[in-house]
Design an enzyme around this catalytic site. Sequence first.
Site, short mmCIF file in Angstrom:
data_model
loop_
_atom_site.label_atom_id
_atom_site.label_comp_id
_atom_site.label_asym_id
_atom_site.label_seq_id
_atom_site.Cartn_x
_atom_site.Cartn_y
_atom_site.Cartn_z
CG HIS A 208 -0.55 -0.06 3.04
ND1 HIS A 208 0.19 1.17 3.24
CD2 HIS A 208 -0.71 -1.02 3.24
CE1 HIS A 208 0.90 0.93 4.66
NE2 HIS A 208 0.35 -0.60 4.31
CB CYS B 65 1.12 -3.62 4.95
SG CYS B 65 0.27 -4.40 5.45
#
Length: 165
Positions: free
Chosen positions: A123, A140
Amino acid sequence: MQRRTLLLGLMGLGLAGCGLMGAPKAYRGPKVTQITVSKSRRKMWLMHNKRVLRRYNIGLGFAPEGHKKAEGDGRTPEGTYSIDRRNPNSAYHLSLGISYPNANDVAVAKAAGVEPGGDIFIHGRGPRFQRARGDWTWGCIAVTDREMTEIYSMVQTGTPIVILP
């Protein structure tokens, strides 16, 4: 009256432009056949077979050493997964879901008596984390918003991702 009309028109153009700024453009290059991540080098490559199409500097989970074993451990998984979903409405600009946990991850976590966690993505930063540096996510893989726009346009659901230690 003319001034008001002009002002409203300019505002409309400004708002229209804002909507287009972050929108991914259509990618017309070679297909991304694999994503390769090196956690130790903090690099990610988009590959077409053995050819590097793009490379990025990345941020990882706040506890980057080792494979993700439990929910909340701050680690980024290691292994072979795939991109399993796309989120155009991410709080982190745009995001691509990684298929963690797989069956082995679930079995290892169950044997340890913990939950494996999930919701692992590639992301951007989104509005809240524009100044974030280093390893700051909960597991992430983070890039800049501009890079995420490019990645989102290039990578399709089903693309394999290999995350190396």
